[in-house]
Each structure stands twice: as C-alpha cells, then as structure tokens.
Design a protein around this motif. Sequence first.
Motif, short mmCIF file in Angstrom:
data_model
loop_
_atom_site.label_atom_id
_atom_site.label_comp_id
_atom_site.label_asym_id
_atom_site.label_seq_id
_atom_site.Cartn_x
_atom_site.Cartn_y
_atom_site.Cartn_z
N ARG A 30 -27.86 -2.53 26.65
CA ARG A 30 -27.36 -3.74 27.28
C ARG A 30 -26.73 -3.44 28.63
N ARG A 61 -20.87 -2.99 18.01
CA ARG A 61 -19.51 -3.48 17.79
C ARG A 61 -18.61 -3.31 19.01
N SER A 62 -19.05 -2.59 20.03
CA SER A 62 -18.24 -2.37 21.22
C SER A 62 -18.28 -3.58 22.14
N ARG A 63 -17.22 -3.76 22.91
CA ARG A 63 -17.21 -4.85 23.88
C ARG A 63 -18.05 -4.48 25.09
N ARG A 64 -18.23 -5.43 25.99
CA ARG A 64 -19.12 -5.22 27.15
C ARG A 64 -18.67 -4.05 28.01
N GLU A 65 -17.37 -3.92 28.23
CA GLU A 65 -16.84 -2.86 29.06
C GLU A 65 -16.43 -1.63 28.24
N GLY A 66 -16.83 -1.59 26.98
CA GLY A 66 -16.43 -0.50 26.10
C GLY A 66 -17.12 0.81 26.44
N LYS A 73 -23.77 -3.37 31.46
CA LYS A 73 -22.33 -3.16 31.61
C LYS A 73 -21.99 -3.49 33.05
N ASP A 118 -19.62 3.67 26.40
CA ASP A 118 -21.06 3.72 26.12
C ASP A 118 -21.44 5.11 25.62
#
Length: 88
Positions: free
Chosen positions: A5, A25-30, A7, A32
């Motif tokens: 995805r 399960r990670s957020r968009r800015e999490g 970022k 990678d």
Amino acid sequence: MIKLRLKRCGRKQRATYRIVAIDVRSRREGRDLRKVGFYDPIKNQTYLNVPAILYFLERGAQPTETVRDILKKSEVVQKLCPNQIKWN
C-alpha cells in the motif's frame, strides 16, 4: 497478512507516496516491512523495485486498489508473472 500500500510522504499540498509492504493491522504511517517503490502523482513518476514486489506477491501479499492500478499501468509485473497473480 501483508499488503502492498501507499505511505504518504512529502509536505502539505505536495504529497508523494512510497509503496511499502506493511502488516494489515498497521496504520498508514506505521512501520513498514520494506519499501518497494515510489509514486509521485504530481509529476506522474513511478519507481518500482520489481524483484521486491514479486517477492511479496509470491508470498501472498495483496496490493490495495491504488497500488494494483499502478502495477497494471507499469505492465512490468504482468510481463514477468502473468499466471501467478490474479488481476480482477
């Protein structure tokens, strides 16, 4: 499950995106797992690390709709493994 995805990077009103392999399960800015590409919608530039993308796709990673469109447009991935990836 792993997803490919976008970022968000860059500054206000001047967004650029990294294409990353990341846990669902990670957020968009999490954090990678690996950076596998770059996309600049303003200049319409794309850089893809094709071996890394194929590595994750072969192991079951699912691209998001936007990343799938970027991969379709580049046509590199379809040429290398047309039978392995299901493109809806």
